[in-house]
Design a protein around this motif. Structure first.
Motif, PDB file in Angstrom:
ATOM      1  N   LEU A 154       7.372  -5.666  11.529  1.00 24.69           N
ATOM      2  CA  LEU A 154       7.532  -4.218  11.333  1.00 24.69           C
ATOM      3  C   LEU A 154       6.289  -3.483  11.843  1.00 24.69           C
ATOM      4  N   THR A 155       6.233  -3.286  13.147  1.00 30.91           N
ATOM      5  CA  THR A 155       5.072  -2.639  13.746  1.00 30.91           C
ATOM      6  C   THR A 155       5.341  -1.188  14.118  1.00 30.91           C
ATOM      7  N   ASP A 156       6.577  -0.762  14.065  1.00 30.84           N
ATOM      8  CA  ASP A 156       6.949   0.589  14.461  1.00 30.84           C
ATOM      9  C   ASP A 156       6.533   1.585  13.378  1.00 30.84           C
ATOM     10  N   GLU A 157       5.657   2.496  13.723  1.00 34.34           N
ATOM     11  CA  GLU A 157       5.150   3.481  12.759  1.00 34.34           C
ATOM     12  C   GLU A 157       6.275   4.391  12.265  1.00 34.34           C
ATOM     13  N   GLY A 158       7.208   4.737  13.148  1.00 27.34           N
ATOM     14  CA  GLY A 158       8.335   5.573  12.747  1.00 27.34           C
ATOM     15  C   GLY A 158       9.186   4.907  11.681  1.00 27.34           C
ATOM     16  N   GLU A 159       9.363   3.598  11.813  1.00 24.74           N
ATOM     17  CA  GLU A 159      10.145   2.862  10.818  1.00 24.74           C
ATOM     18  C   GLU A 159       9.432   2.839   9.465  1.00 24.74           C
ATOM     19  N   LYS A 160       8.118   2.684   9.495  1.00 27.88           N
ATOM     20  CA  LYS A 160       7.350   2.716   8.246  1.00 27.88           C
ATOM     21  C   LYS A 160       7.498   4.079   7.562  1.00 27.88           C
ATOM     22  N   LEU A 161       7.418   5.137   8.358  1.00 29.81           N
ATOM     23  CA  LEU A 161       7.569   6.481   7.800  1.00 29.81           C
ATOM     24  C   LEU A 161       8.978   6.709   7.269  1.00 29.81           C
ATOM     25  N   GLU A 162       9.979   6.153   7.965  1.00 37.40           N
ATOM     26  CA  GLU A 162      11.360   6.274   7.507  1.00 37.40           C
ATOM     27  C   GLU A 162      11.544   5.574   6.161  1.00 37.40           C
ATOM     28  N   THR A 163      10.938   4.387   6.015  1.00 40.59           N
ATOM     29  CA  THR A 163      11.030   3.662   4.749  1.00 40.59           C
ATOM     30  C   THR A 163      10.373   4.462   3.633  1.00 40.59           C
ATOM     31  N   ARG A 164       9.203   5.013   3.901  1.00 46.14           N
ATOM     32  CA  ARG A 164       8.530   5.854   2.893  1.00 46.14           C
ATOM     33  C   ARG A 164       9.389   7.045   2.515  1.00 46.14           C
ATOM     34  N   ALA A 165      10.015   7.664   3.500  1.00 49.38           N
ATOM     35  CA  ALA A 165      10.871   8.829   3.225  1.00 49.38           C
ATOM     36  C   ALA A 165      12.064   8.430   2.370  1.00 49.38           C
ATOM     37  N   MET A 166      12.654   7.277   2.657  1.00 49.23           N
ATOM     38  CA  MET A 166      13.780   6.795   1.845  1.00 49.23           C
ATOM     39  C   MET A 166      13.350   6.584   0.393  1.00 49.23           C
ATOM     40  N   LEU A 167      12.198   5.951   0.200  1.00 53.20           N
ATOM     41  CA  LEU A 167      11.696   5.694  -1.149  1.00 53.20           C
ATOM     42  C   LEU A 167      11.351   7.004  -1.865  1.00 53.20           C
ATOM     43  N   ALA A 168      10.743   7.939  -1.140  1.00 55.09           N
ATOM     44  CA  ALA A 168      10.409   9.233  -1.741  1.00 55.09           C
ATOM     45  C   ALA A 168      11.676   9.987  -2.134  1.00 55.09           C
ATOM     46  N   THR A 169      12.720   9.903  -1.326  1.00 50.68           N
ATOM     47  CA  THR A 169      13.993  10.551  -1.665  1.00 50.68           C
ATOM     48  C   THR A 169      14.565   9.964  -2.954  1.00 50.68           C
ATOM     49  N   ALA A 170      14.452   8.646  -3.101  1.00 51.80           N
ATOM     50  CA  ALA A 170      14.926   8.006  -4.342  1.00 51.80           C
ATOM     51  C   ALA A 170      14.146   8.541  -5.538  1.00 51.80           C
ATOM     52  N   ILE A 171      12.845   8.682  -5.383  1.00 48.37           N
ATOM     53  CA  ILE A 171      12.017   9.209  -6.486  1.00 48.37           C
ATOM     54  C   ILE A 171      12.397  10.659  -6.775  1.00 48.37           C
ATOM     55  N   GLU A 172      12.607  11.452  -5.734  1.00 49.84           N
ATOM     56  CA  GLU A 172      12.991  12.859  -5.922  1.00 49.84           C
ATOM     57  C   GLU A 172      14.248  12.984  -6.778  1.00 49.84           C
ATOM     58  N   ARG A 173      15.177  12.054  -6.613  1.00 50.32           N
ATOM     59  CA  ARG A 173      16.411  12.078  -7.410  1.00 50.32           C
ATOM     60  C   ARG A 173      16.132  11.866  -8.892  1.00 50.32           C
ATOM     61  N   PRO A 181       6.261  20.323 -12.714  1.00 50.13           N
ATOM     62  CA  PRO A 181       6.802  20.889 -11.481  1.00 50.13           C
ATOM     63  C   PRO A 181       5.994  20.497 -10.242  1.00 50.13           C
ATOM     64  N   ASP A 182       4.734  20.133 -10.437  1.00 54.14           N
ATOM     65  CA  ASP A 182       3.911  19.725  -9.298  1.00 54.14           C
ATOM     66  C   ASP A 182       3.967  18.217  -9.045  1.00 54.14           C
ATOM     67  N   ALA A 183       4.843  17.520  -9.779  1.00 56.17           N
ATOM     68  CA  ALA A 183       5.019  16.083  -9.539  1.00 56.17           C
ATOM     69  C   ALA A 183       5.726  15.917  -8.198  1.00 56.17           C
ATOM     70  N   ASN A 184       5.018  15.384  -7.240  1.00 59.02           N
ATOM     71  CA  ASN A 184       5.500  15.240  -5.877  1.00 59.02           C
ATOM     72  C   ASN A 184       5.930  13.793  -5.655  1.00 59.02           C
ATOM     73  N   ALA A 185       7.109  13.601  -5.090  1.00 65.18           N
ATOM     74  CA  ALA A 185       7.649  12.251  -4.903  1.00 65.18           C
ATOM     75  C   ALA A 185       6.741  11.385  -4.038  1.00 65.18           C
ATOM     76  N   HIS A 186       6.150  11.958  -2.994  1.00 65.07           N
ATOM     77  CA  HIS A 186       5.247  11.174  -2.139  1.00 65.07           C
ATOM     78  C   HIS A 186       4.003  10.748  -2.910  1.00 65.07           C
ATOM     79  N   ASP A 187       3.482  11.633  -3.755  1.00 65.91           N
ATOM     80  CA  ASP A 187       2.312  11.285  -4.564  1.00 65.91           C
ATOM     81  C   ASP A 187       2.656  10.172  -5.559  1.00 65.91           C
ATOM     82  N   VAL A 188       3.819  10.281  -6.171  1.00 68.75           N
ATOM     83  CA  VAL A 188       4.258   9.243  -7.107  1.00 68.75           C
ATOM     84  C   VAL A 188       4.390   7.905  -6.372  1.00 68.75           C
TER      85      VAL A 188
END
Length: 180
Positions: free
Chosen positions: A113-132, A140-147
């Motif tokens: 897994l060397t593709d930086e875009g794929e790493k960012l996509e995985t992080r975005a998927m995980l952050a979306t799960a946290i946002e749910r 209110p300032d709890a940010n999914a990326h920070d979590v």
């Protein structure tokens, strides 16, 4: 993540069992896990494993992607089954378990897994799960990326100390900081 061709039902069941067995084996034995043992644990022949995953690297990559997807898919179910704080905590525990699986595959994943875009996509998927799972009764300032970053830190600390129980206590502290 790239779309795949739909498998026959029996082939999909075999793949699902292989990926579950592989996740357990990589968690237990790291990248040195035996593909023969994985196939046996999944209840399939080693030829079935190699037809679907011609190399161990491809099996590790598929296991990683499957574990990410399973973790993300758990968020909506947890949100409907548990109260908000309980759902978030249960997901955080699953994340730590996911990171343990990932650690067992870390050396190979760094190559695969060397593709930086794929790493960012995985992080975005995980952050979306946290946002749910972040709800109105949380800061209110709890940010999914920070979590997500905090959970990554927790998993690194617990792993370096070799103490899974420490992760649970640190999750409690993080969760306490998110709740209002």
């Amino acid at each position: 993540m790239a779309e795949r061709r739909k498998l026959r039902a029996d082939a999909q069941r075999n793949e699902d069992r292989l990926l579950v067995a592989a996740a357990a084996a990589f968690t237990r034995d790291g990248a040195n896990a035996s593909v023969k043992d994985i196939a046996k644990e999944a209840g399939v022949g080693v030829g079935t494993l190699y037809r679907r995953f011609p190399s161990k690297e491809l099996l590790i990559e598929a296991t990683y992607r499957n574990e990410v997807q399973r973790l993300c898919d758990a968020a909506p179910d947890l949100a409907t089954e548990l109260p908000p704080a309980g759902a978030l905590r249960a997901w955080m525990e699953r994340f730590i378990d996911f990171m343990t699986t990932k650690d067992g595959m870390a050396d190979v994943l760094r190559v695969v897994l060397t593709d930086e875009g794929e790493k960012l996509e995985t992080r975005a998927m995980l952050a979306t799960a946290i946002e749910r799972l972040l709800t109105a009764d949380m800061r209110p300032d709890a940010n999914a990326h920070d979590v997500l970053m905090a959970l990554g830190g927790i998993s690194l600390i617990a792993a370096s100390e070799g103490r899974r129980d420490l992760a649970g206590r640190l999750i409690d502290l993080l969760l306490h900081g998110i709740l209002v």
